[in-house]
Scaffold this motif. Sequence first.
Motif, mmCIF file in Angstrom:
data_model
loop_
_atom_site.group_PDB
_atom_site.id
_atom_site.type_symbol
_atom_site.label_atom_id
_atom_site.label_comp_id
_atom_site.label_asym_id
_atom_site.label_seq_id
_atom_site.Cartn_x
_atom_site.Cartn_y
_atom_site.Cartn_z
ATOM 1 N N CYS A 1 0.817 -1.231 0.000
ATOM 2 C CA CYS A 1 0.000 0.000 0.000
ATOM 3 C C CYS A 1 0.843 1.269 0.000
ATOM 4 N N SER A 2 1.984 1.238 0.660
ATOM 5 C CA SER A 2 2.688 2.508 0.839
ATOM 6 C C SER A 2 4.122 2.540 0.316
ATOM 7 N N VAL A 3 4.706 1.413 0.011
ATOM 8 C CA VAL A 3 6.090 1.405 -0.469
ATOM 9 C C VAL A 3 6.145 1.258 -1.984
ATOM 10 N N VAL A 4 5.351 0.361 -2.522
ATOM 11 C CA VAL A 4 5.394 0.004 -3.930
ATOM 12 C C VAL A 4 4.538 0.951 -4.776
ATOM 13 N N THR A 5 5.017 1.282 -5.962
ATOM 14 C CA THR A 5 4.197 1.991 -6.950
ATOM 15 C C THR A 5 3.569 0.928 -7.853
ATOM 16 N N LEU A 6 2.259 0.907 -7.879
ATOM 17 C CA LEU A 6 1.538 -0.089 -8.655
ATOM 18 C C LEU A 6 0.966 0.525 -9.922
ATOM 19 N N PRO A 7 0.720 -0.304 -10.939
ATOM 20 C CA PRO A 7 0.068 0.212 -12.144
ATOM 21 C C PRO A 7 -1.372 0.600 -11.817
ATOM 22 N N PRO A 8 -1.969 1.478 -12.596
ATOM 23 C CA PRO A 8 -3.368 1.844 -12.346
ATOM 24 C C PRO A 8 -4.272 0.649 -12.547
#
Length: 148
Positions: free
Chosen positions: A140-147
Amino acid sequence: MTLRSASEAFEILLVEDNPGDARLAQEALKEGRMTSRLKVVVDGVEAMSFLRREGPYAGSPRPNLILLDLNLPRKDGRQVLAELKADEDLRRIPVVVLTTSQAEQDVLRSYDLHANCYITKPVDLDRFISVVRSIEEYWCSVVTLPPR
């Protein structure tokens, strides 16, 4: 690419046939610091229907993350993982295998099927809750996820 805002709920799909483990995961996430919404399905067939928004899941939100048990009725987690990662519309959803199996062949097979992470469920209650909260914190807070 649109990043998730801090107020937007983080959607998690838990594919788990053990009601006790599902309840523990729900409690761990409810008491966490993140804004997460957990949906639970109990087998692999239901998981794929949810992900494809079929039948009763037509209006379901697309999850940001999938927590997947391997030993499931009707369609096991390995089959779900293979089907999910072969689907152009679903393959980018991160999958954390969360299972009791410590078998080397299950670990290797899961990564061969492009699981993003493999975690053996702790048997200790407090450790289980800690692991679920750590998963939430990381994804939720560390990883950048695709939309979605």
